[in-house]
Every structure is written in structure tokens, then in C-alpha cells.
Scaffold this motif. Sequence first.
Motif, PDB file in Angstrom:
ATOM      1  N   ASP A  39       1.746  -0.553   4.406  1.00 16.25           N
ATOM      2  CA  ASP A  39       2.084  -2.125   4.918  1.00 16.25           C
ATOM      3  C   ASP A  39       1.964  -3.018   3.612  1.00 16.25           C
ATOM      4  OD1 ASP A  39       2.020  -1.528   7.593  1.00 16.25           O
ATOM      5  OD2 ASP A  39       0.068  -2.644   7.983  1.00 16.25           O
ATOM      6  N   ASN A  62       0.767  -1.204  -0.017  1.00 17.30           N
ATOM      7  CA  ASN A  62      -0.340  -0.104  -0.100  1.00 17.30           C
ATOM      8  C   ASN A  62       0.744   1.325  -0.023  1.00 17.30           C
ATOM      9  OD1 ASN A  62      -1.769   2.236   0.335  1.00 17.30           O
ATOM     10  ND2 ASN A  62      -2.840   1.224   2.268  1.00 17.30           N
ATOM     11  N   HIS A 111      -4.150   5.676   2.406  1.00 15.95           N
ATOM     12  CA  HIS A 111      -5.499   5.227   3.046  1.00 15.95           C
ATOM     13  C   HIS A 111      -5.444   3.620   2.807  1.00 15.95           C
ATOM     14  CE1 HIS A 111      -5.934   6.178  -1.101  1.00 15.95           C
ATOM     15  NE2 HIS A 111      -6.491   4.963  -1.304  1.00 15.95           N
ATOM     16  N   ASN A 112      -6.247   2.861   3.566  1.00 15.23           N
ATOM     17  CA  ASN A 112      -6.348   1.589   3.534  1.00 15.23           C
ATOM     18  C   ASN A 112      -6.818   1.213   2.043  1.00 15.23           C
ATOM     19  OD1 ASN A 112      -5.960   1.443   6.203  1.00 15.23           O
ATOM     20  ND2 ASN A 112      -7.864   0.701   6.768  1.00 15.23           N
ATOM     21  N   ALA A 154      -3.160  -1.754   5.449  1.00 16.42           N
ATOM     22  CA  ALA A 154      -2.935  -0.377   5.938  1.00 16.42           C
ATOM     23  C   ALA A 154      -1.927   0.429   5.049  1.00 16.42           C
ATOM     24  CB  ALA A 154      -2.382  -0.305   7.439  1.00 16.42           C
ATOM     25  N   GLU A 201      -8.027  -5.499   4.608  1.00 15.31           N
ATOM     26  CA  GLU A 201      -7.496  -4.133   4.029  1.00 15.31           C
ATOM     27  C   GLU A 201      -6.063  -4.285   4.506  1.00 15.31           C
ATOM     28  OE1 GLU A 201     -10.300  -1.178   5.707  1.00 15.31           O
ATOM     29  OE2 GLU A 201     -11.417  -0.896   3.665  1.00 15.31           O
TER      30      GLU A 201
END
Lengths: 179, 427
Positions: A122, A67, A71-72, A119, A117
Motif C-alpha cells: 500500500d 510499503n 509486513h506492516n 499494509a 500502519e
Amino acid sequence: MNSIKGLRGTGGTMRIIRASLLTLMVFAAISSGFGQTAKPPFTITISADKPTVVAGSHVYIKIKLTNTSDHNVDRSTAYSNGLDRKYIYDVRDEDGKSVEKPGEHHELNGVSLAMGELAPGDSVDGETRITTLYDLTKPGQYTVQLSRYIGNDEKQGVVQSNTITITVLPAEDTSSTQK
Amino acid sequence: MSPKTWFAGKSYPVTITGTGFTTSANATASCPVTPVAAKVASGSSASLTNVTVVSPTQITFTVEPGASDPTGNAAITVGSSSNGGAVSVRTQILGNQIQWNGKTISTADGSAPPAQDAVVGEQIALTTTTPATTAYDGSPVSQVWTVSGTRIANYAPTTASASVTKLLDADLQKSNVTFYWVYPESPIPVTYQYCVNIKGANPILQCSLPANAAFDLNGVTSPSITFTNEFLVNVYNLDACNGQAGGSYLVYGNVSGPHAPCTGVGKPGLQFFPQGTQPGNGNLFFVQIVNKDRIDEIGGTSNQSCTTSIGVDGQYPYQGQLNPTSVVDAPEWGLSAAYPIVTRNFNASMYLFWQSTATSNSIPIPLGYLPWGFDGSAQLAGGTWSGSGAGAPIGSDGTGGNPFVQTQTLTDIPIWGGPAETECTQN
């Protein structure tokens, strides 16, 4: 390596998805509105579990989903027979032809759906068995690239992974096969 | 001197032959009885008793090196500088010590060895100081380890396969042994003993005292999987998305929105939560094994039966996640008007694993599993699908009981030959 593309119209890829008749959900819908931004909200890096295999062996691809947004993002998996249907696959032989197995693949009608999801910042390691749906039984070199939709609106496009090469050796030639 | 090689902790009658020894009968004030003394390495001891100068050409005595003496050289000195000069005879003491991480952890004198702290799945590589073969007659004739507890030689699961490599008797008959303990236990005894042929000894085959070590093996405390259950299996109509047509699905869960490869919303059939206190740095994670999945589809002109081989669900670890707060599963089956009656029976085991990150080369250890399953059916009538069915952890009594099964034996360790694979046949 990772780039956002509009929905690709490769017939093979689309047929795969249509044939799968799969469904996947997450608890919270990913927010929309990325549009055709220059920076993808996530990156996909793939590598071969074994870059060289013997014809007839299953081929596993390792996937690192990261990511890169603030945002997630969705990291759901949707497995059918070891193939993560959350991804779009582009597997081609040395002539550039898709090696998707023909047929409707009724056996892939089911899916083990695991929502989740990721983060910001991550990463999660995934793995998928492409020989579930692609025929890599002929000796030669094959290119593999994966894509993943950014959101539910196809106009948001997909994020593409790097492209890797898998070498398939004849079954009787195992001298240089990585075990 | 014979024998010239002694095992630590064992008693040997020794004979020295030579010339010019002074017996008690011949001793004088200026020429006393020939003295015999042992000089050994620092930290070692070797007591000499019953020293007797039998004749001018023979001395006998009994020697007993300390039980925990390490392998090393020693010297027996006969005579003294005031008695015509001393002569030293070089000899060797064969110790028996178990070493771990570069230090000796064993005793051989009957005292309790200090227990070593370890964790399940930690690589335990034990070594011994195999003595050189110069002072005795060849390599060890036999050597044997005893390792209590549930231990294995290896377990290295991947998505493609998982198998247990057992610790064989042959592995326990070498000077070094490497293994992994699977389940917590304290204390776990370990012993090592070896036998060699010692020239001059009677009998020639002599065995060391057993070296004793002990481990306190720690694991995840109170491991379990708790869960939330959506209970019902039903049919849901999912939306078209990204160029894909919508459709009806038999689902364990409660879902809505678009289907793959888009992102939808809903509740899964089961949500799994890892429980347990880790004994140190490490990762808790899930691995799901599909035990059975049968789908029967009845059509107007043909029927279809699909069965699934036992295998890992998706990937190892489940969803690729380490230390997840929870994971979920919502199995689905796409429905087709060609088969208006569908039944599905599904059974799986969600395993909780732990792997230490505090030590290198650790292996993952299964802590236990939650068996679960569901039965569901779908029927198309008047152009509308209806569904029914339910799912739950198997053995759940509905009163808050948790059917989590803690793994306890070698056969409890899950093995697989790849992902669970569904095959369908038309009949």
C-alpha cells in the motif's frame, strides 16, 4: 532514489529533531531487525506541489510513502504547523548550505500525533510544508530531500527519498511562476 | 412571411404576402383555395390553424410549433402542384432544451421531466442548443437558469487553502452552466429560458417557454463519525530514541515508549470511525480543522503564551488516507523545566468528507463534523511533573449520544488558509 542510510550526522537535521521535542507512537511497535539490508521496507517519493514559487510563498512537498516489505510499516504523521515531524529534512541552497531557520522554535513544541500502519504494497500520500522550518525567502534554487527512520534503533538507519529542486523567484518576477 | 422565426410551444399570427393567391370567393373546382402546409423536421410538429386567404396577395394563419420541438428549420408551402405550382418559404423554429451528458433531459410542454440520477459533488455541466442568429435579430437578449438546491461553482480544497466559489447570477445568465450540488435532495428542479428579438413578431422581444429538468441527487446515507475516547490528559515521560533525548509531554491520550521520529505505543485521545453508506464508488476521508489551541506556560522569570490560527490539522486529507477504517489524534506538548506550570485549551472539528470517483471532475463534499476538545494542565513540583485534564467530543452527554453535526448549508462547508499555525510570545 530510495536507499537505506545509517543515521546521518548532519548537524542541521539533528538540531531540528532535538528542537522539536516531539513524540510519536503507533498502536503496535514496528518489528525490529531490518538491520542494514539492501532493500528498504518502504520507499519515499517526493515532488513539489509547485516547483517554482515566488519568494515569501510557502512551499509544500508531496510525499508518497510505499510499503515495499511483506509486513506492516509505520505511517504515522506528527504535524507541527504543517510540517510532518516524522520525516528528517535536508533543505539546502545553491551553495549546499542548510537553510534551517535559526532558533529553538518553541512554536513547534506541540504536535498533532496520528498513529497508523501501512499494509504491504500500500501507499499513502502525505504533504508537508517545509517553509515552517526552512528559509526559502531568497531567490535561487534549493534542493530538498526527506528521510524517515526505519525503526526505533538508529542502527537500522533511514530511508531516503529522491532529491528535488525548488526554484524561488524574486517577489516581483511572477512571469514563470506556476500558479 | 412575417414572422419567420417562432419559438417552440408559442402561438404566432403569420402573414404571407405574394401574388396569385386564390381566395374562397374566387375558388373554382379547377382552381381551389390556395393551400398552406407546414413541413418540419422529423420529431417536430407545427400546427397551422385559422388559415385564411385574405386576398390574392395575402394569406394569414396561426402557427404553434410543438412545445418540445428542438431548434430547427421548417418550411411553409403555399399552393400545390395542381394549382399552378407550390412555393416554399423557409422558416426557423427556436426550441429550448436542456442537455446533460449529450442527451436532452428537459420538457417544455408542462409535463414532468424525467428525473436524472446524480450524486453530491458530481460536476453538472448543462448545455443548451443556442440557435444561430441568422433568422432572428441577433444574440439572445437575455437568458436565465434557475437551479434549486444547494449548489456551488467550485470547491477544490488543498492543504494550503480551501474556499467555496459561489455560483453567481452571472453564471446563471449564460447559455451553458456548470456547477456542483452539495447536499442530497429529490427532486431538484432546473429551468432555462431565453429571450430574443424576432423580426416581425409583436412584440419583437419573444421569450422561449421554460425548459424544465429535474435531478434526483443522492448522497452518503446516514453519515456520522463514531469515536472511542481515552478521556484523560496527563503527563508522560517518553524515552530517548535515535540520538534524541527523552522528555515529559502533556498528552491527550495514554502513550509510552520513544518519541519522534521513532515509533512508540499507546492510545490516542480520540479515535474516529467513518460511518455512512456511499451512493456509489467514492472515497470517505477525514479533514480536521483546529479551531483553537492556547498554551500558557508560566516560568520563574518569564511566561510564554502560544496561540494557534484556525487551519487544517497537518494535511488534507487527514493523514492522506482515503477510506480509512479509522484515524486518531493524540495532541502533545513538550514540557520544559523553564516553565513549570502549563495549561492547554484545545478545540477542533473532525470533518467527514466524501468524493465520488464514479464521475470525472467531482469535488469533495463535507458530510458533517465531530467537534471535540480538551483542557489539560501540567505542574512541575519537586522535580516531578504531574498532569490533569480531560477531553471529549463537545456535546457528548456521556450516555452514548453522538454530537456529530451534519452539514446543511453553504456556510457549513469548511474553509481554511493553510495549516493551523502556532505562534508563541514571551511576556
